[in-house]
Motif scaffolding. Structure first.
Motif, PDB file in Angstrom:
ATOM      1  N   ALA A   6       0.854  -1.187   0.000  1.00 58.86           N
ATOM      2  CA  ALA A   6       0.000   0.000   0.000  1.00 58.86           C
ATOM      3  C   ALA A   6       0.889   1.236   0.000  1.00 58.86           C
ATOM      4  O   ALA A   6       1.741   1.403   0.877  1.00 58.86           O
ATOM      5  CB  ALA A   6      -0.910   0.008   1.223  1.00 58.86           C
ATOM      6  N   SER A   7       0.703   2.091  -0.987  1.00 59.45           N
ATOM      7  CA  SER A   7       1.517   3.297  -1.107  1.00 59.45           C
ATOM      8  C   SER A   7       1.199   4.264   0.030  1.00 59.45           C
ATOM      9  O   SER A   7       0.040   4.459   0.395  1.00 59.45           O
ATOM     10  CB  SER A   7       1.271   3.976  -2.442  1.00 59.45           C
ATOM     11  N   ILE A   8       2.244   4.903   0.554  1.00 64.79           N
ATOM     12  CA  ILE A   8       2.089   5.753   1.736  1.00 64.79           C
ATOM     13  C   ILE A   8       1.747   7.192   1.390  1.00 64.79           C
ATOM     14  O   ILE A   8       1.488   7.998   2.291  1.00 64.79           O
ATOM     15  CB  ILE A   8       3.367   5.715   2.591  1.00 64.79           C
ATOM     16  N   SER A   9       1.754   7.539   0.106  1.00 59.70           N
ATOM     17  CA  SER A   9       1.396   8.885  -0.344  1.00 59.70           C
ATOM     18  C   SER A   9       1.081   8.821  -1.827  1.00 59.70           C
ATOM     19  O   SER A   9       1.336   7.796  -2.484  1.00 59.70           O
ATOM     20  CB  SER A   9       2.542   9.872  -0.095  1.00 59.70           C
ATOM     21  N   ILE A  10       0.543   9.911  -2.370  1.00 57.07           N
ATOM     22  CA  ILE A  10       0.327   9.952  -3.816  1.00 57.07           C
ATOM     23  C   ILE A  10       1.658   9.866  -4.547  1.00 57.07           C
ATOM     24  O   ILE A  10       1.804   9.142  -5.540  1.00 57.07           O
ATOM     25  CB  ILE A  10      -0.443  11.236  -4.209  1.00 57.07           C
TER      26      ILE A  10
ATOM     27  N   LEU B  31       3.814  -1.784   3.474  1.00 57.62           N
ATOM     28  CA  LEU B  31       3.836  -0.354   3.169  1.00 57.62           C
ATOM     29  C   LEU B  31       4.998  -0.050   2.233  1.00 57.62           C
ATOM     30  O   LEU B  31       6.107  -0.553   2.418  1.00 57.62           O
ATOM     31  CB  LEU B  31       3.965   0.459   4.459  1.00 57.62           C
ATOM     32  N   ILE B  32       4.738   0.829   1.241  1.00 56.58           N
ATOM     33  CA  ILE B  32       5.710   1.024   0.177  1.00 56.58           C
ATOM     34  C   ILE B  32       5.784   2.471  -0.273  1.00 56.58           C
ATOM     35  O   ILE B  32       4.785   3.200  -0.245  1.00 56.58           O
ATOM     36  CB  ILE B  32       5.338   0.135  -1.045  1.00 56.58           C
ATOM     37  N   HIS B  33       6.970   2.867  -0.708  1.00 57.47           N
ATOM     38  CA  HIS B  33       7.175   4.053  -1.530  1.00 57.47           C
ATOM     39  C   HIS B  33       7.900   3.576  -2.776  1.00 57.47           C
ATOM     40  O   HIS B  33       8.971   2.976  -2.698  1.00 57.47           O
ATOM     41  CB  HIS B  33       8.014   5.107  -0.798  1.00 57.47           C
ATOM     42  N   GLY B  34       7.315   3.842  -3.948  1.00 55.93           N
ATOM     43  CA  GLY B  34       7.858   3.309  -5.188  1.00 55.93           C
ATOM     44  C   GLY B  34       9.127   3.978  -5.664  1.00 55.93           C
ATOM     45  O   GLY B  34       9.845   3.423  -6.499  1.00 55.93           O
ATOM     46  N   GLY B  35       9.410   5.177  -5.172  1.00 56.48           N
ATOM     47  CA  GLY B  35      10.614   5.862  -5.613  1.00 56.48           C
ATOM     48  C   GLY B  35      10.601   6.140  -7.101  1.00 56.48           C
ATOM     49  O   GLY B  35       9.616   6.626  -7.660  1.00 56.48           O
TER      50      GLY B  35
END
Length: 379
Positions: free
Chosen positions: A59-63, A101-105
């Motif tokens: 689940a992405s932590i931000s837009i 929890l993820i940030h795709g970078g």
């Protein structure tokens, strides 16, 4: 009975078996506002079992953290009911659910980040893709994070954990694998920084540490796991000495006494090709450096899973592909029942077809009395 089908303690929880649902990005968040859809609750409820562990998809932590249109996100309060329905569905079967929890970078596109350039530790040439309304397209050019921006991303991880906890998840898993942002910081092929977040491995794991500590501040260490992918190639990732780097990572994570270390074996190549039958390498060399439970993932069949746990290279085995089409996979594996083939074409988006419509074992070609047990376990 094989050890794979016996009980285990993972962090704060006692499990009744060691077959774990691996997190899979299935792109079924098809409602406006990235709200988890009802078919997602169906999918996870079907795959829950009494005392089993499910790691719910990233689940992405931000837009700005998003990589794939339609993938799961947990960045605003309006998503609460959708996530709560998933946690409730797992708990109704007596299972435990950790939300990844993820940030795709840099693995992203301006169409899914709200117009912002994707971010990374450094600007390094990248020919990866992101999923937009036009399908998979080349990722947008990325930029290096300013040092004063990093704390804001760490705070996004903390807030996402708070939302997960409010929704009822038993824990969270930090996605530090597969070439996404945390992994980009860890590996020197993508981290060319010269400040406190780059250079020696001690600096390259600083972002991992800070993000992990944010999650622990919400849940406690025994309800937080971390996923890594030593020698993985997905996302154009690389390191000059992956064994040394990830042995150090394992030692760092061990010092926090987290619930588990989730290791993706390097049998999944950059083109998503699965190389089954190769020896378990990563979990094996990390075992001396991490004293807690290790979950191994990546190309396991029944025999390989049993052998890996018996040998002690890992304590639990995570399945993705086979779990996608066999909602009762732990039961089928334990009783050596036939597996329904997975449908690769339905992995990345769609509706309930070849997603939440796979039946539990029907008793065909086996003693039909087994079905009574399946039905009883499903109650």
């Amino acid at each position: 009975m094989a050890k794979l089908f016996t009980s285990a303690k993972v962090g704060a929880y006692n499990l009744t078996h060691r077959v774990v649902l691996a997190p899979m990005t299935r792109v079924r968040t098809i409602q406006p506002g990235d709200i988890p859809s009802p078919i997602m609750a169906d999918f996870y409820g079907q795959r829950a079992s009494k005392g089993g562990l499910l790691v719910i998809e990233a689940a992405s932590i931000s837009i700005q953290a998003r990589s794939y249109l339609g993938a799961a996100s947990i960045y605003h309060d309006g998503q609460h009911e959708g996530w709560k329905a998933i946690a409730d569905a797992v708990h109704a079967k007596g299972g435990h659910a950790f939300l990844q929890l993820i940030h795709g970078g840099r693995q992203s596109h301006v169409e899914v980040t709200g117009g912002a350039h994707p971010v990374a530790p450094s600007e390094v040439p990248f020919d990866g893709v992101a999923l937009t309304k036009d399908g998979f397209v080349p990722a947008s050019p990325h930029r290096a994070l300013e040092i004063d921006e990093i704390a804001g991303i760490v705070e996004d991880f903390r807030r996402a954990a708070e939302r997960a906890k409010k929704a009822g998840f038993d824990g969270v898993e930090l996605h530090a694998a597969n070439g996404y942002l945390v992994d980009q910081f860890i590996q020197d092929g993508t981290n060319k920084r010269t400040d406190a977040y780059g250079g020696p491995v001690e600096n390259r794991v600083r972002f991992l540490r800070e993000s992990l500590e944010a999650l622990i501040s919400v849940y406690g260490a025994d309800r937080v796991g971390v996923r890594i992918s030593p020698s993985g190639e997905w996302g154009g990732i690389s390191d000059s000495d992956p064994q040394a780097t990830f042995s150090y990572v394992a030692k760092v994570l061990d010092s926090y006494k987290i619930a588990y270390l989730h290791v993706i074996e390097p049998r999944i190549k950059g083109d998503d090709t699965l190389h089954e039958g190769q020896a378990v390498v990563a979990a094996s060399y990390l075992r001396p450096h991490f004293s807690g439970p290790i979950i191994a993932a990546g190309g396991f069949d029944r025999d390989g899973a049993i052998a890996t746990v018996e040998k002690g290279d890992a304590n639990l085995i995570a399945f993705g592909r086979h779990f996608s089409s066999n909602p009762d996979l732990p039961y089928r594996l334990e009783h050596d029942l036939p597996l329904t083939p997975y449908v690769r074409a339905a992995f990345w988006g769609g509706d309930e077809k070849n997603y939440s419509d796979f039946p539990a074992y029907s008793g065909q070609n086996k003693d039909d009395s087994l079905q009574d047990v399946v039905d009883a376990e499903a109650v």
